[in-house]
Design a protein around this motif. Structure first.
Motif, PDB file in Angstrom:
ATOM      1  N   ARG A   2       0.853  -0.981   0.298  1.00 24.17           N
ATOM      2  CA  ARG A   2      -0.198   0.124   0.150  1.00 24.17           C
ATOM      3  C   ARG A   2       0.939   1.155  -0.104  1.00 24.17           C
ATOM      4  O   ARG A   2       1.694   1.386   0.900  1.00 24.17           O
ATOM      5  N   ASP A   4       0.542   5.292  -0.135  1.00 27.90           N
ATOM      6  CA  ASP A   4       0.112   6.622  -0.430  1.00 27.90           C
ATOM      7  C   ASP A   4      -1.736   6.575  -0.514  1.00 27.90           C
ATOM      8  O   ASP A   4      -2.850   7.286  -1.398  1.00 27.90           O
ATOM      9  N   GLY A   5      -2.474   5.418   0.100  1.00 25.38           N
ATOM     10  CA  GLY A   5      -3.887   5.026  -0.004  1.00 25.38           C
ATOM     11  C   GLY A   5      -4.063   4.256  -1.284  1.00 25.38           C
ATOM     12  O   GLY A   5      -5.123   3.293  -1.358  1.00 25.38           O
ATOM     13  N   ARG A   6      -3.433   3.632  -1.671  1.00 30.82           N
ATOM     14  CA  ARG A   6      -3.247   2.576  -2.957  1.00 30.82           C
ATOM     15  C   ARG A   6      -2.949   1.544  -3.057  1.00 30.82           C
ATOM     16  O   ARG A   6      -1.660   1.647  -2.885  1.00 30.82           O
ATOM     17  N   ASP A   7      -3.458   0.777  -2.979  1.00 30.21           N
ATOM     18  CA  ASP A   7      -3.339  -1.241  -2.696  1.00 30.21           C
ATOM     19  C   ASP A   7      -2.104  -1.291  -4.330  1.00 30.21           C
ATOM     20  O   ASP A   7      -3.122  -1.135  -5.307  1.00 30.21           O
ATOM     21  N   ILE A   8      -1.090  -1.550  -4.631  1.00 34.67           N
ATOM     22  CA  ILE A   8      -0.716  -2.412  -5.405  1.00 34.67           C
ATOM     23  C   ILE A   8       0.576  -3.365  -5.777  1.00 34.67           C
ATOM     24  O   ILE A   8       0.850  -4.102  -4.244  1.00 34.67           O
ATOM     25  N   SER A   9      -0.409  -4.576  -6.329  1.00 35.11           N
ATOM     26  CA  SER A   9      -0.218  -5.711  -5.958  1.00 35.11           C
ATOM     27  C   SER A   9       1.728  -6.247  -6.869  1.00 35.11           C
ATOM     28  O   SER A   9       1.423  -5.416  -7.987  1.00 35.11           O
ATOM     29  N   ASP A 219       7.905   1.133  -2.522  1.00 36.61           N
ATOM     30  CA  ASP A 219       7.416   2.677  -2.130  1.00 36.61           C
ATOM     31  C   ASP A 219       7.903   3.493  -2.586  1.00 36.61           C
ATOM     32  O   ASP A 219       6.839   4.343  -3.907  1.00 36.61           O
ATOM     33  N   ARG A 223       6.651   5.908  -5.806  1.00 36.49           N
ATOM     34  CA  ARG A 223       6.553   7.300  -5.613  1.00 36.49           C
ATOM     35  C   ARG A 223       7.249   8.607  -7.152  1.00 36.49           C
ATOM     36  O   ARG A 223       6.936   9.290  -8.006  1.00 36.49           O
ATOM     37  N   THR A 226       4.965   8.309 -10.280  1.00 34.99           N
ATOM     38  CA  THR A 226       3.936   8.640 -10.542  1.00 34.99           C
ATOM     39  C   THR A 226       3.924  10.574 -10.837  1.00 34.99           C
ATOM     40  O   THR A 226       3.421  11.323 -10.826  1.00 34.99           O
ATOM     41  N   VAL A 231       1.249   5.994 -13.151  1.00 33.90           N
ATOM     42  CA  VAL A 231       0.479   6.108 -11.386  1.00 33.90           C
ATOM     43  C   VAL A 231       0.829   4.305 -12.361  1.00 33.90           C
ATOM     44  O   VAL A 231      -0.106   3.516 -12.803  1.00 33.90           O
ATOM     45  N   SER A 233      -0.229   0.420 -10.917  1.00 35.28           N
ATOM     46  CA  SER A 233      -1.382  -0.592 -10.520  1.00 35.28           C
ATOM     47  C   SER A 233      -0.906  -1.835  -9.413  1.00 35.28           C
ATOM     48  O   SER A 233      -1.385  -2.440  -9.149  1.00 35.28           O
TER      49      SER A 233
END
Length: 787
Positions: A2, A4-9, A219, A223, A226, A231, A233
């Motif tokens: 996770r 910044d509030g997003r779940d990344i597999s 992480d 960032r 981004t 972005v 995913s």
């Protein structure tokens, strides 16, 4: 994961393997050097250290015993908690498989400083400071074993900890120096010894177990992408970390990108590789040094941008970013097009693409087939790890040579060279073809083709044919060549073997005033029989395919090569090389030299038996017979070696696959030689002339100093001395030959006043004069392409 509030597999293993990287090896070397300096300085200046420590203790003793104990109490609480805090961090981080290294480092460091003559105990060489440090805690902290334990566990656990924590822990450990100053209990030798031992033990443990897995800052990579508008995913591991970067596929809403993450432990290897290239290659052959891994990655990204502007790059850079814990990110678009093949694009298109790249003054530096693709009919390049903007002529020529190898392997040498000449011109391709050698073509290019040696040779042959050149001279790209290294080693060996002789020169020259120079000149003349005999035997072994004159000249250079190398291996190699240059194949040249050496040994033994029988039994030969103890020892070692070869499977296979076929070849050659009496007779005469020429030279040297002994006696002594020379470990048998000859002459009744100068004169005539003449002769053979 996770971010910044997003779940990344994240799919795939991110665990880096345990590897022994260059910085671990350097740490072991530096810690060992530091330990050696501490021990050496402590032993040499022990009394001075003791006096200095006492004087400093008297000057800086500003605290009372009570205050000293309070300071030690505060410091002791922190320093006692340090290893346990690190242990808890490792447990929380779930580094289960690496906790053994932590424990082993601590135990080894304590044991190393606890071993004494009475067993395992505390060291006794420090001062008794009970008047100032009277608590159990202060005495415990003052023990160098505790300092060594802390230094060892900090060194081992350092790669797992963050940089900030590492600095804090090391600062806390090194604080014992000012603490000792404050409490006036200065024991620098003991403290430095504990620190040096702990650092060395920790470095050694890390090197043995390998660098542990470092946490990958995914992480931070997400960032960084981004911020560039990509972005993420999902992330998937394409190539796990190892010698190269960790490569992942980043998936976004509309497109994908390839993410390469370079760890901090990859810097040292790259720096050492750059330094080695700078040391080995000429200045114009290498790119400027890169200060860090980040600079290397930035350079690659910028080269991708520059080549993409020419429309020749199959990748597009997305971003380069520095991440936490020393990591570097390089993100790019996936490579466009399909791999190059003979059906994907004509060979002319490949060469036109390289010509366009060179017009932009850009060298690629890695033109293997994996870095060339075809996209919409356009040949494009990838990689760019070794690309250079504003390339030198040498780098551009290296590109042409690399592509000659690659396209010759993928298409055919004729069409590859023809396309290269159409794109660059005859003179440019001819100049670049001078780099079609194993040294000039990088290993990664040679590894990318099948049978690189044959491909390089075929490409050179086609360039010579299509350009009409008489000969393609090899380009020297290194600061030192293999021949220069060999010559340097030979010169060093020559100085080494000449040193014992130089010490006897003054006394020898004093005796020369009484010598009969006519006998000395006769000795020099008859010593030439050795060269003529050896050349004749080798000429007959080679079936007369090589000119006798060249072989006779080679024998003079052979004296230099054989004398300056142990067991005469340099002479054997030189003989084989001359036969190869004379037109014989490698196998045939090796067989001819082996045949000559085999006959030489048999003739030597037969002559030794014959002349010993003629000499009779009246002479005292005990000087030549080793003692019973030595004989038993030699026999035991020989039996042990034989048993080892029979017991170890790999050695048995080596005997069966390597040694036995060669012995079979020699046996076959000897059998065939026995059917040719004239050829056999010439070889035997040549071998006998080699042995008898040395004996005649020694006999003439003895006569020069007024000696009176028979030629038969001198022959026996000479052959025994020659046998010892072949068995002695020193180059040319220096020392062993002189001792054997002098002792042998004394055994046959020659006075020492005659034997010593006679042997020295004999060695000058048959060894040292030919050695010094052999050096320029070998250089002449090199210049004339005969070796």
């Amino acid at each position: 994961m996770r971010v910044d509030g997003r779940d990344i597999s994240v799919t795939g293993s991110l665990l880096q393997p345990l590897t022994r990287r260059t910085n671990e090896i350097l740490r072991v070397v530096l810690s060992a050097a530091f330990l050696a300096v501490v021990i050496t300085s402590s032993l040499i200046t022990r009394n001075d250290w003791v006096a200095l420590e006492r004087s400093v203790s008297e000057i800086i003793g500003v605290l009372t015993p009570t205050q000293s104990n309070l300071v030690y109490l505060a410091y002791g609480v922190a320093i006692l908690a340090l290893p346990f805090v690190i242990l808890v961090q490792l447990v929380i981080g779930r580094h289960w498989t690496l906790l053994a290294a932590y424990a082993a480092a601590g135990v080894l460091a304590v044991l190393a400083l606890s071993i004494s003559g009475r067993g395992i105990a505390a060291p006794q060489w420090h001062f008794d400071l009970r008047d100032r440090l009277d608590t159990q805690l202060s005495q415990f902290l003052d023990d160098p074993r505790w300092i060594a334990l802390l230094a060892a566990v900090l060194t081992v656990s350092g790669p797992w900890l963050s940089r900030r924590l590492r600095r804090y822990w090391w600062a806390l450990l090194l604080a014992f120096v000012p603490i000792h100053l404050v409490v006036s209990a200065v024991v620098p030798a003991r403290s430095l010894l504990g620190l040096a031992v702990g650092w060395f033990v920790g470095a050694l443990v890390v090197w043995v177990v390998g660098t542990p897995a470092l946490e990958v800052p995914l992480d931070g990579a997400v960032r960084a992408l981004t911020r560039r508008g990509f972005v993420v995913s999902a992330l998937a591991v394409i190539r796990p970390p190892g010698p190269g970067p960790l490569v992942l596929a980043a998936t976004g809403p509309e497109t994908t990108a390839v993410v390469e993450l370079y760890g901090p432990n990859q810097r040292s290897g790259g720096a050492l590789s750059q330094l080695w290239r700078k040391f080995r290659l000429r200045t114009d052959e290498t790119a400027p040094l890169q200060a860090s891994m980040r600079r290397v990655v930035e350079h690659r990204a910028l080269m991708a941008i520059a080549i993409d502007d020419l429309g020749l790059s199959n990748i597009s850079s997305v971003t380069v970013s520095a991440l936490d814990r020393g990591w570097t990110l390089y993100a790019r678009k996936p490579a466009r097009g399909t791999p190059l093949s003979a059906h994907a694009a004509p060979v002319a298109d490949v060469w036109q693409a390289l010509h366009t790249l060179h017009r932009g003054q850009i060298a690629h530096g890695d033109l293997c087939r994996d870095e060339i693709t075809v996209h919409d009919g356009q040949v494009q390049f990838g990689g760019f790890d070794n690309a250079e903007y504003g390339a030198t002529d040498a780098q551009l020529q290296s590109d042409i040579a690399q592509l000659l190898v690659t396209t010759s392997a993928m298409y055919d040498p004729a069409s590859a060279v023809s396309a290269a000449i159409d794109a660059f011109g005859r003179e440019t391709v001819l100049t670049a073809s001078r780099r079609l050698t194993k040294t000039a073509v990088p290993a990664r290019i040679r590894d990318s083709v099948t049978d690189a040696k044959a491909v390089i040779a075929a490409a050179r042959e086609q360039v010579q044919h299509q350009t009409g050149a008489d000969k393609i001279t090899t380009e020297t790209i290194t600061r030192f060549t293999r021949v220069q290294l060999i010559q340097l080693v030979l010169l060093v060996a020559l100085v080494y073997v000449a040193y014992p002789f130089i010490s006897t020169v003054p006394a020898f020259f004093d005796e020369l005033g009484n010598a009969n120079w006519w006998w000395a000149l006769l000795g020099l003349a008859v010593s030439a029989l050795r060269y003529l005999g050896a050349a004749g035997a080798l000429w007959a072994c080679a079936d007369g395919l090589v000119r006798f004159r060249h072989l006779a000249i080679m024998q003079v250079a052979n004296t230099f090569a054989a004398t300056t190398t142990p067991a005469g291996v340099g002479g054997l190699a030189l003989s084989t090389r001359v036969l190869q240059k004379g037109g014989l194949s490698t196998m045939r040249a090796t067989a001819a030299v082996a045949l000559q050496q085999s006959v030489q040994v048999m003739v030597h033994v037969l002559l030794l038996i014959l002349f010993t029988a003629i000499a009779g039994t009246s002479a005292n030969l005990q000087h030549f017979v080793p003692s019973a103890t030595v004989l038993y020892l030699v026999a035991g070692v020989a039996l042990g070696v034989v048993g080892g070869f029979l017991a170890v499977p790999n050695l048995r296979r080596w005997l069966a696959s390597a040694v036995r076929p060669k012995l079979q070849e020699v046996k076959t050659d000897l059998w065939e030689l026995s059917r040719e009496p004239k050829r056999l007779g010439l070889i035997v005469l040549g071998a006998a002339g080699t042995t008898l020429g040395s004996a005649l030279a020694l006999w003439a040297s003895i006569e020069a100093f007024g000696g009176d002994t028979s030629f038969v006696t001198v022959t026996v002594v000479t052959m025994i001395g020659g046998t010892l020379a072949s068995a002695a470990p020193t180059p040319g048998g220096v020392g062993a030959v002189e001792a054997a000859l002098i002792g042998g002459l004394a055994a046959f009744g020659v006075p020492a006043a005659v034997a010593v100068p006679s042997v020295l004169l004999y060695r000058v005539l048959t060894c040292w004069l030919p050695v010094f003449v052999g050096w320029p002769v070998m250089r002449w053979l090199t210049r004339n392409d005969m070796i």
